[in-house]
Design an enzyme around this catalytic site. Structure first.
Site, PDB file in Angstrom:
ATOM      1  N   ASP A 107      -0.011 -10.849  44.120  1.00  0.00           N
ATOM      2  CA  ASP A 107      -0.881 -11.259  43.021  1.00  0.00           C
ATOM      3  C   ASP A 107      -2.313 -11.441  43.528  1.00  0.00           C
ATOM      4  OD1 ASP A 107      -0.969 -12.493  40.151  1.00  0.00           O
ATOM      5  OD2 ASP A 107      -2.139 -13.864  41.394  1.00  0.00           O
TER       6      ASP A 107
ATOM      7  N   TYR B 269     -10.808 -13.146  43.179  1.00  0.00           N
ATOM      8  CA  TYR B 269     -10.385 -13.655  44.500  1.00  0.00           C
ATOM      9  C   TYR B 269     -11.157 -13.004  45.655  1.00  0.00           C
ATOM     10  CZ  TYR B 269      -6.306 -15.338  41.844  1.00  0.00           C
ATOM     11  OH  TYR B 269      -5.479 -15.930  40.929  1.00  0.00           O
TER      12      TYR B 269
ATOM     13  N   LYS C 230      -6.506  -8.794  37.996  1.00  0.00           N
ATOM     14  CA  LYS C 230      -6.954  -9.416  36.742  1.00  0.00           C
ATOM     15  C   LYS C 230      -8.432  -9.165  36.499  1.00  0.00           C
ATOM     16  CE  LYS C 230      -3.952 -13.252  38.192  1.00  0.00           C
ATOM     17  NZ  LYS C 230      -4.144 -13.424  39.635  1.00  0.00           N
TER      18      LYS C 230
ATOM     19  N   HIS D  87      -7.618 -12.649  32.856  1.00  0.00           N
ATOM     20  CA  HIS D  87      -7.486 -13.832  33.715  1.00  0.00           C
ATOM     21  C   HIS D  87      -7.581 -15.145  32.932  1.00  0.00           C
ATOM     22  CE1 HIS D  87      -8.263 -14.962  38.193  1.00  0.00           C
ATOM     23  NE2 HIS D  87      -7.586 -15.911  37.606  1.00  0.00           N
TER      24      HIS D  87
HETATM   25  N1  NAP Z   1      -4.195 -16.901  36.814  1.00  0.00           N
HETATM   26  C1  NAP Z   1      -4.824 -17.964  37.280  1.00  0.00           C
HETATM   27  O1  NAP Z   1      -5.749 -18.505  36.651  1.00  0.00           O
HETATM   28  C2  NAP Z   1      -4.384 -18.549  38.586  1.00  0.00           C
HETATM   29  C3  NAP Z   1      -4.801 -19.835  38.960  1.00  0.00           C
HETATM   30  C4  NAP Z   1      -4.338 -20.357  40.166  1.00  0.00           C
HETATM   31  C5  NAP Z   1      -3.485 -19.614  40.954  1.00  0.00           C
HETATM   32  N2  NAP Z   1      -3.102 -18.339  40.600  1.00  0.00           N
HETATM   33  C6  NAP Z   1      -2.214 -17.511  41.448  1.00  0.00           C
HETATM   34  O2  NAP Z   1      -1.093 -18.280  41.855  1.00  0.00           O
HETATM   35  C7  NAP Z   1      -1.049 -18.343  43.275  1.00  0.00           C
HETATM   36  C8  NAP Z   1      -0.434 -19.626  43.767  1.00  0.00           C
HETATM   37  O3  NAP Z   1      -1.126 -20.752  43.313  1.00  0.00           O
HETATM   38  P1  NAP Z   1      -2.126 -21.613  44.230  1.00  0.00           P
HETATM   39  O4  NAP Z   1      -2.688 -20.767  45.281  1.00  0.00           O
HETATM   40  O5  NAP Z   1      -3.059 -22.289  43.282  1.00  0.00           O
HETATM   41  O6  NAP Z   1      -1.243 -22.770  44.846  1.00  0.00           O
HETATM   42  P2  NAP Z   1       0.268 -23.008  45.333  1.00  0.00           P
HETATM   43  O7  NAP Z   1       0.955 -21.744  45.616  1.00  0.00           O
HETATM   44  O8  NAP Z   1       0.865 -23.971  44.358  1.00  0.00           O
HETATM   45  O9  NAP Z   1       0.016 -23.830  46.672  1.00  0.00           O
HETATM   46  C9  NAP Z   1      -0.646 -23.286  47.777  1.00  0.00           C
HETATM   47  C10 NAP Z   1      -0.859 -24.411  48.787  1.00  0.00           C
HETATM   48  O10 NAP Z   1       0.394 -24.857  49.297  1.00  0.00           O
HETATM   49  C11 NAP Z   1       0.431 -24.672  50.724  1.00  0.00           C
HETATM   50  N3  NAP Z   1       1.782 -24.200  51.046  1.00  0.00           N
HETATM   51  C12 NAP Z   1       2.317 -22.988  50.803  1.00  0.00           C
HETATM   52  N4  NAP Z   1       3.599 -22.928  51.197  1.00  0.00           N
HETATM   53  C13 NAP Z   1       3.889 -24.131  51.738  1.00  0.00           C
HETATM   54  C14 NAP Z   1       5.056 -24.667  52.335  1.00  0.00           C
HETATM   55  N5  NAP Z   1       6.160 -23.965  52.434  1.00  0.00           N
HETATM   56  N6  NAP Z   1       4.984 -25.939  52.819  1.00  0.00           N
HETATM   57  C15 NAP Z   1       3.842 -26.671  52.709  1.00  0.00           C
HETATM   58  N7  NAP Z   1       2.717 -26.218  52.149  1.00  0.00           N
HETATM   59  C16 NAP Z   1       2.732 -24.944  51.658  1.00  0.00           C
HETATM   60  C17 NAP Z   1      -0.638 -23.656  51.028  1.00  0.00           C
HETATM   61  O11 NAP Z   1      -1.161 -23.854  52.334  1.00  0.00           O
HETATM   62  P3  NAP Z   1      -1.061 -22.692  53.472  1.00  0.00           P
HETATM   63  O12 NAP Z   1      -1.736 -21.466  52.924  1.00  0.00           O
HETATM   64  O13 NAP Z   1      -1.771 -23.291  54.621  1.00  0.00           O
HETATM   65  O14 NAP Z   1       0.402 -22.476  53.728  1.00  0.00           O
HETATM   66  C18 NAP Z   1      -1.683 -23.970  49.958  1.00  0.00           C
HETATM   67  O15 NAP Z   1      -2.479 -25.066  50.360  1.00  0.00           O
HETATM   68  C19 NAP Z   1      -2.523 -18.147  43.659  1.00  0.00           C
HETATM   69  O16 NAP Z   1      -2.689 -17.864  45.017  1.00  0.00           O
HETATM   70  C20 NAP Z   1      -2.904 -17.047  42.720  1.00  0.00           C
HETATM   71  O17 NAP Z   1      -2.420 -15.802  43.165  1.00  0.00           O
HETATM   72  C21 NAP Z   1      -3.531 -17.821  39.406  1.00  0.00           C
END
Ligand code: NAP
Length: 269
Positions: free
Chosen positions: A46, A51, A76, A107
């Protein structure tokens, strides 16, 4: 369910149930993270023009040598690109160095959304993307779109976790045959030490992150945890050797506190 499990989208395209999120991973780290993920067995990546890592994602795809047809790439259109959605699409395609996108999303539900959707419908019909969808759309945004469009979005990507259990939206999307995709499924790291969650994780001998991901998948969602750490990328997909029992699923459901760690699109008109 296993690492190759897929959700059948409303146009019969198959989308992996788990993918790598890449928000805030840039440069070499983005390329490496995608390479680790592909090596670990992820097939859904994704990204988004916002990004600023589409080039690196594209490099990793090429380097991996995995046949294009085995991969599922989402990108997106960002808010500032709606003046020319086709140009935005082509720019993403070029940066990713691909011939087509699997899933192209709006998005954010900006004002121009209906006009943009018409163009996405055309890009879809021309075969430039295998599916089109939306992100951060509420029930009202979807209703408006359904009343003004030809093609039903295949996916709605929204923030979703036990702490933001959007049950009504999930049921509405199921009814309309729109797959729901959970972003920030790990609460961006914020709730991973929650004791109530840790209690359940201990029972299954899994990490709290693994419980959050499996909870989403057991609710029928597509889940895209982000990590730029090789071990955690592997950990997050190692979730197919257990199932959360009904009672524990209900317990997780009950953690809902309407907690948004990203933007809340509720008041976006
Ligand atoms: N459409 C939208 O508007 C939108 C908005 C937000 C996000 N997204 C998408 O959704 C994806 C995921 O959401 P997100 O990036 O907001 O947050 P998330 O996946 O909920 O959390 C990521 C965080 O958790 C940590 N983490 C990951 N695996 C872990 C584990 N096993 N143990 C402990 N910590 C862990 C990561 O650190 P490390 O990297 O250091 O492991 C990072 O700080 C995004 O990357 C993006 O692709 C889309």
């Amino acid at each position: 369910m296993d690492i190759n499990s897929k959700v059948n989208l409303n146009n019969n395209l198959k989308m992996p149930v788990i993918g790598l999120g890449t928000w805030q991973i840039r440069g070499k780290s983005a390329e490496n993270s995608v390479l680790y993920a592909l090596e670990a067995g992820y097939r859904l990546i994704d990204t988004a023009s916002f990004y600023n890592n589409e080039e690196e994602v594209g490099n990793a795809i090429k380097k991996s040598g995995i046949p294009r047809g085995d991969l599922f790439i989402t990108t997106k259109i960002w808010n500032s690109e709606h003046n020319d959605p086709e140009k935005a699409f082509n720019k993403s395609l070029k940066k990713l160095n691909l011939d087509y996108i699997d899933l192209y999303l709006i998005h954010w539900p900006v004002q121009e959304r209906l006009k943009t959707w018409k163009i996405l419908e055309r890009l879809y019909k021309e075969g430039k993307c295998k599916a089109i969808g939306v992100s951060n759309f509420t029930i009202n945004h979807i209703k408006e779109l359904l009343n003004n469009s030809e093609i039903i979005p295949a996916v709605n990507q929204v923030e979703f976790s036990p702490y933001l259990y959007q049950k009504e939206l999930l049921e509405f999307c199921k009814l309309k045959k729109i797959a729901l995709e959970a972003y920030s499924p790990l609460t961006r790291g914020a709730n991973l030490d929650d004791e109530k969650l840790a209690d359940i994780a201990r029972k299954y001998n899994k990490s709290t992150a693994q419980i959050l991901i499996k909870w989403g998948i057991q609710h029928g969602l597509i889940v895209i945890p982000k990590s730029s750490n090789k071990d955690r990328i592997y950990e997050n997909i190692n979730i197919f050797d257990f199932n959360i029992a009904k009672k524990d699923m209900e317990h997780l459901d009950s953690l809902n506190d309407n907690l948004h760690y990203c933007w809340d699109p509720t008041n976006e008109l």
